[in-house]
Write a protein that holds these residues in place. Structure first.
Motif, mmCIF file in Angstrom:
data_model
loop_
_atom_site.group_PDB
_atom_site.id
_atom_site.type_symbol
_atom_site.label_atom_id
_atom_site.label_comp_id
_atom_site.label_asym_id
_atom_site.label_seq_id
_atom_site.Cartn_x
_atom_site.Cartn_y
_atom_site.Cartn_z
ATOM 1 N N THR A 379 12.068 13.379 -9.602
ATOM 2 C CA THR A 379 11.742 12.250 -8.742
ATOM 3 C C THR A 379 12.913 11.273 -8.721
ATOM 4 O O THR A 379 13.708 11.221 -9.653
ATOM 5 N N ALA A 380 12.996 10.491 -7.678
ATOM 6 C CA ALA A 380 14.080 9.526 -7.543
ATOM 7 C C ALA A 380 13.706 8.238 -8.272
ATOM 8 O O ALA A 380 13.419 7.210 -7.661
ATOM 9 N N ASP A 381 13.732 8.306 -9.609
ATOM 10 C CA ASP A 381 13.334 7.160 -10.423
ATOM 11 C C ASP A 381 14.516 6.477 -11.098
ATOM 12 O O ASP A 381 14.344 5.500 -11.823
ATOM 13 N N GLY A 382 15.714 7.000 -10.901
ATOM 14 C CA GLY A 382 16.892 6.393 -11.503
ATOM 15 C C GLY A 382 17.123 6.759 -12.945
ATOM 16 O O GLY A 382 18.081 6.283 -13.554
ATOM 17 N N LYS A 383 16.269 7.607 -13.510
ATOM 18 C CA LYS A 383 16.419 8.014 -14.908
ATOM 19 C C LYS A 383 17.185 9.327 -14.958
ATOM 20 O O LYS A 383 16.708 10.346 -14.477
ATOM 21 N N VAL A 384 18.363 9.287 -15.535
ATOM 22 C CA VAL A 384 19.237 10.459 -15.537
ATOM 23 C C VAL A 384 18.989 11.289 -16.779
ATOM 24 O O VAL A 384 19.266 10.857 -17.895
ATOM 25 N N GLY A 385 18.465 12.474 -16.581
ATOM 26 C CA GLY A 385 18.189 13.391 -17.671
ATOM 27 C C GLY A 385 18.606 14.800 -17.283
ATOM 28 O O GLY A 385 19.398 14.984 -16.351
ATOM 29 N N PRO A 386 18.082 15.812 -17.938
ATOM 30 C CA PRO A 386 18.534 17.196 -17.709
ATOM 31 C C PRO A 386 18.338 17.690 -16.286
ATOM 32 O O PRO A 386 19.142 18.466 -15.785
ATOM 33 N N LEU A 387 17.262 17.251 -15.611
ATOM 34 C CA LEU A 387 17.049 17.700 -14.232
ATOM 35 C C LEU A 387 18.142 17.164 -13.310
ATOM 36 O O LEU A 387 18.646 17.882 -12.437
ATOM 37 N N THR A 388 18.507 15.901 -13.510
ATOM 38 C CA THR A 388 19.555 15.303 -12.687
ATOM 39 C C THR A 388 20.897 15.950 -12.976
ATOM 40 O O THR A 388 21.671 16.245 -12.058
ATOM 41 N N VAL A 389 21.197 16.172 -14.250
ATOM 42 C CA VAL A 389 22.470 16.794 -14.629
ATOM 43 C C VAL A 389 22.576 18.190 -14.012
ATOM 44 O O VAL A 389 23.616 18.563 -13.459
ATOM 45 N N ALA A 390 21.498 18.960 -14.076
ATOM 46 C CA ALA A 390 21.506 20.302 -13.496
ATOM 47 C C ALA A 390 21.705 20.248 -11.988
ATOM 48 O O ALA A 390 22.415 21.088 -11.408
ATOM 49 N N ALA A 391 21.095 19.251 -11.345
ATOM 50 C CA ALA A 391 21.238 19.109 -9.899
ATOM 51 C C ALA A 391 22.669 18.738 -9.523
ATOM 52 O O ALA A 391 23.224 19.246 -8.538
ATOM 53 N N VAL A 392 23.281 17.843 -10.311
ATOM 54 C CA VAL A 392 24.678 17.474 -10.055
ATOM 55 C C VAL A 392 25.572 18.694 -10.197
ATOM 56 O O VAL A 392 26.481 18.928 -9.389
ATOM 57 N N LYS A 393 25.306 19.508 -11.216
ATOM 58 C CA LYS A 393 26.099 20.734 -11.405
ATOM 59 C C LYS A 393 25.949 21.668 -10.205
ATOM 60 O O LYS A 393 26.926 22.282 -9.753
ATOM 61 N N ALA A 394 24.731 21.793 -9.710
ATOM 62 C CA ALA A 394 24.509 22.665 -8.561
ATOM 63 C C ALA A 394 25.280 22.150 -7.349
ATOM 64 O O ALA A 394 25.872 22.938 -6.589
ATOM 65 N N PHE A 395 25.289 20.841 -7.160
ATOM 66 C CA PHE A 395 26.049 20.253 -6.055
ATOM 67 C C PHE A 395 27.548 20.467 -6.259
ATOM 68 O O PHE A 395 28.278 20.813 -5.318
ATOM 69 N N GLN A 396 28.020 20.269 -7.479
ATOM 70 C CA GLN A 396 29.439 20.482 -7.772
ATOM 71 C C GLN A 396 29.837 21.938 -7.523
ATOM 72 O O GLN A 396 30.913 22.209 -6.990
ATOM 73 N N ARG A 397 28.958 22.859 -7.899
ATOM 74 C CA ARG A 397 29.249 24.283 -7.703
ATOM 75 C C ARG A 397 29.394 24.590 -6.204
ATOM 76 O O ARG A 397 30.305 25.322 -5.795
ATOM 77 N N ALA A 398 28.502 24.023 -5.405
ATOM 78 C CA ALA A 398 28.545 24.272 -3.965
ATOM 79 C C ALA A 398 29.794 23.682 -3.330
ATOM 80 O O ALA A 398 30.291 24.200 -2.319
ATOM 81 N N ARG A 399 30.316 22.610 -3.920
ATOM 82 C CA ARG A 399 31.496 21.937 -3.370
ATOM 83 C C ARG A 399 32.802 22.396 -4.016
ATOM 84 O O ARG A 399 33.865 21.898 -3.666
ATOM 85 N N GLY A 400 32.718 23.296 -4.998
ATOM 86 C CA GLY A 400 33.924 23.739 -5.675
ATOM 87 C C GLY A 400 34.524 22.682 -6.585
ATOM 88 O O GLY A 400 35.736 22.686 -6.839
ATOM 89 N N MET A 401 33.683 21.803 -7.120
ATOM 90 C CA MET A 401 34.136 20.728 -7.994
ATOM 91 C C MET A 401 34.019 21.166 -9.451
ATOM 92 O O MET A 401 33.446 22.210 -9.765
ATOM 93 N N VAL A 402 34.582 20.376 -10.357
ATOM 94 C CA VAL A 402 34.452 20.638 -11.790
ATOM 95 C C VAL A 402 32.981 20.524 -12.182
ATOM 96 O O VAL A 402 32.320 19.524 -11.875
ATOM 97 N N LEU A 403 32.481 21.525 -12.892
ATOM 98 C CA LEU A 403 31.047 21.598 -13.212
ATOM 99 C C LEU A 403 30.718 20.873 -14.512
ATOM 100 O O LEU A 403 30.278 21.480 -15.491
ATOM 101 N N ASP A 404 30.919 19.563 -14.536
ATOM 102 C CA ASP A 404 30.607 18.836 -15.772
ATOM 103 C C ASP A 404 29.258 18.122 -15.714
ATOM 104 O O ASP A 404 28.800 17.576 -16.715
ATOM 105 N N GLY A 405 28.605 18.086 -14.551
ATOM 106 C CA GLY A 405 27.290 17.484 -14.432
ATOM 107 C C GLY A 405 27.259 15.977 -14.554
ATOM 108 O O GLY A 405 26.181 15.383 -14.642
ATOM 109 N N TYR A 406 28.419 15.336 -14.521
ATOM 110 C CA TYR A 406 28.459 13.885 -14.732
ATOM 111 C C TYR A 406 28.138 13.152 -13.430
ATOM 112 O O TYR A 406 28.845 13.316 -12.424
#
Length: 416
Positions: A379-406
């Motif tokens: 949910t879009a609650d502003g709390k950054v945890g494992p679900l958000t980190v995994a989602a950032v990694k997925a976005f980075q992977r799609a964009r060819g970015m460094v997969l650090d999840g930050y």
């Protein structure tokens, strides 16, 4: 193998705050939120007293005597500052380096070394009894109450009643209030002496009432644990007992800073499952001075500031400290402060101090955009945890970015 919870952004924790045994980030707070109504925005003394009248029956049904209830609740009042501080938890964030600058400051290190000298025999006995590194116990004491100097002066029943009446996490805090009443009913502390933080954490190492009931110990074996007095023995022993119960491995470390080779696959970081140290060594991971890792053991790779910050291999004892407080920054602070008190060096790698923490609104916006992108299931609650980190990694992977999840401003801008 153990599993680790990855948290990147940290709440602005401070002494006598909602730290010990508290729930943070994307934890499932079902007990706290079940059936909760809209948050009370304009609470009042009259509203709290009405809530207490309704709460009385539930407390007595839970085994609290009428005498204990009347004695403990007679002095309870609405504390608007408690509501304000609870609201600000999600709004005021720090980067991990800003947090560590304060948590592991030179002053705190020096004070810890003085406390080690002053309480050395006691800490040695506690370590011998529970098998938990005395420096880690000392570090928790330092972070939670500045080695006993700042234990909190807020009436615990009032704080817990105010938060339970508030309803944002009403069920959680009502359960803690009942636990506090059970403590008072035992006679170990008087209502006037039950003081602590705004969130109800008490004593030298800031135990929540339910944690006190489950795990607090009397160091000399006689009577019930007293974590409120000036003598820290029971509080420190209780902290060691808490960590031992959480799976602390005697003689083990919490983690180590490591050096990653050029071209390292950052997608390997943040995996909940540990890998053998021999595998990390084969991947070119070394200690900061380029020496090889130990030959045996298991560890998980943690990048609390992404690819540009220090990297850590964390062990089973990281999870034991995490049971005390789930924020990665807190666990790293405890481990590093313990190392520094023991004479260890500062971290070798630099933090990316040109970056800033995202605001609450920006974190919510990022999660909303990740939802739209189809890579986030939270949910879009502003709390950054494992679900958000995994989602950032997925976005980075799609964009060819460094997969650090930050979840950095760069990621937010790319999502936009």
């Amino acid at each position: 193998m153990r599993y680790f919870r990855i948290v990147v952004l940290v709440l602005a924790f401070g002494s006598t705050g909602a730290t010990a045994q508290d729930m943070t980030e994307e934890s499932v707070d079902s007990a706290a939120s079940a059936g909760a109504s809209d948050v009370i925005e304009n609470g009042s003394e009259a509203g709290l007293q009405a809530w207490i009248a309704g709460f009385r029956g539930r407390a007595l049904a839970a085994g609290i005597s009428a005498v204990t209830f009347e004695s403990a609740m007679a002095g309870v009042h609405f504390l608007p500052n408690v509501i304000e501080r609870d609201r600000k938890q999600d709004e005021f964030t720090k980067t991990i380096w800003d947090y560590l600058d304060k948590a592991v400051s030179e002053d705190r290190i020096v004070a810890g070394q003085k406390a080690l000298k002053a309480h050395g025999p006691l800490l040695d006995q506690i370590e011998a009894r529970y098998g938990v590194d005395k420096h880690v116990v000392l570090a928790i004491w330092g972070l939670e109450s500045a080695y006993g100097l700042v234990r909190g002066d807020i009436d615990t029943p009032s704080a817990l009643a105010t938060l339970a009446y508030d309803t944002r996490r009403g069920a959680f805090f009502e359960a803690e209030l009942i636990a506090a009443l059970q403590i008072l009913q035992s006679g170990v502390v008087k209502p006037s002496a039950m003081l602590g933080s705004w969130a109800g954490a008490m004593g030298h190492t800031q135990f929540m009432p339910s944690s006190y009931l489950k795990l607090a110990v009397k160091f000399d074996g006689s009577g019930k644990a007293d974590v409120w007095s000036d003598d820290p023995a029971d509080a420190l022993a209780s902290t060691a007992a808490y960590l031992a119960n959480a799976g602390w491995k005697k003689g083990g470390r919490w983690g180590d800073e490591v050096r990653l080779p050029t071209g390292f696959d950052y997608g390997l970081a943040g995996d909940r499952t540990q890998k053998p140290l021999s595998i990390w060594a084969e991947l070119g991971v070394t200690l900061p001075d380029a020496t090889r890792l130990p030959a045996s053991g298991w560890a998980s790779l943690l990048l609390p500031a992404g690819a540009r910050g220090p990297a850590f291999l964390v062990y089973d004892n990281f999870a034991a400290i995490e049971a005390y407080n789930k924020a990665d920054a807190y666990v790293i602070a405890v481990g590093h402060l313990a190392d520094r008190i023991a004479g260890g060096a500062a971290f070798k790698a630099s933090w990316p101090r040109d970056l800033r923490a995202l605001t609450l609104g920006e974190r919510k916006e990022m999660q909303s955009l990740l939802l739209t992108a189809g890579v986030y299931s939270g949910t879009a609650d502003g709390k950054v945890g494992p679900l958000t980190v995994a989602a950032v990694k997925a976005f980075q992977r799609a964009r060819g970015m460094v997969l650090d999840g930050y979840p950095s401003l760069e990621i937010l801008q790319a999502l936009r």
